[in-house]
Motif scaffolding. Sequence first.
Motif, PDB file in Angstrom:
ATOM      1  N   LEU A 142      -1.673 -75.665  70.548  1.00 11.83           N
ATOM      2  CA  LEU A 142      -2.952 -75.735  70.309  1.00 11.83           C
ATOM      3  C   LEU A 142      -4.005 -75.116  71.281  1.00 11.83           C
TER       4      LEU A 142
ATOM      5  N   LEU B 290      -9.178 -79.455  67.028  1.00 13.38           N
ATOM      6  CA  LEU B 290      -7.986 -78.912  67.892  1.00 13.38           C
ATOM      7  C   LEU B 290      -7.870 -79.694  69.257  1.00 13.38           C
TER       8      LEU B 290
ATOM      9  N   GLU C 192     -13.762 -76.931  63.962  1.00 13.94           N
ATOM     10  CA  GLU C 192     -12.229 -76.560  63.838  1.00 13.94           C
ATOM     11  C   GLU C 192     -11.960 -76.967  65.458  1.00 13.94           C
TER      12      GLU C 192
ATOM     13  N   GLN D  11      -4.397 -71.527  70.116  1.00 16.03           N
ATOM     14  CA  GLN D  11      -5.342 -71.273  69.083  1.00 16.03           C
ATOM     15  C   GLN D  11      -6.790 -71.610  69.566  1.00 16.03           C
TER      16      GLN D  11
END
Length: 117
Positions: free
Chosen positions: A105, A18, A14, A108
Motif C-alpha cells: 500500500l 489506500l 484512490e 502504491q
Amino acid sequence: MTLDYLSTRTDNLEAKELWRILVSSRRQHYEWLKTFFINVSGRLPAVDQNTFVRPSSYESGLNEQINEYQERLRALNQLLNEASNQYESEYLRVVIYYFEQEGILLTQLSQMRSERG
C-alpha cells in the motif's frame, strides 16, 4: 494518528482509500502483536504512546511511514529469527505476511505521488 492526518492531505480519492485501508490494517496488526505478546509472556504489553508530530509535508510524512514500515519489518523478522517454538514461528509468519501488505500500500501511495509530480 499520522496515517489519518496524511489521508486528509491528499485530494486523490484512490489515495484516501489506500490510507483508510492502511489505518485498518495497522490496527489489526497491532491487535495481532498484542495477542502474540500476551500468549508468549502472559501479560499485557506496556505501550509508549508517541505524541503526534505533524509532518512538514505530505511527501515527508509518506517517506517517514515507509521508513518506519521498513524498521518494523526488520524487527518482526528479528523476532521470527528468535522464535523459540513452532507456535511463535507460525504466528509471526502470518503477522509478517499481512504486515507486508502495508508495504504494498505504501509503495502504491508513493507511486501515485510520483506520477502526479
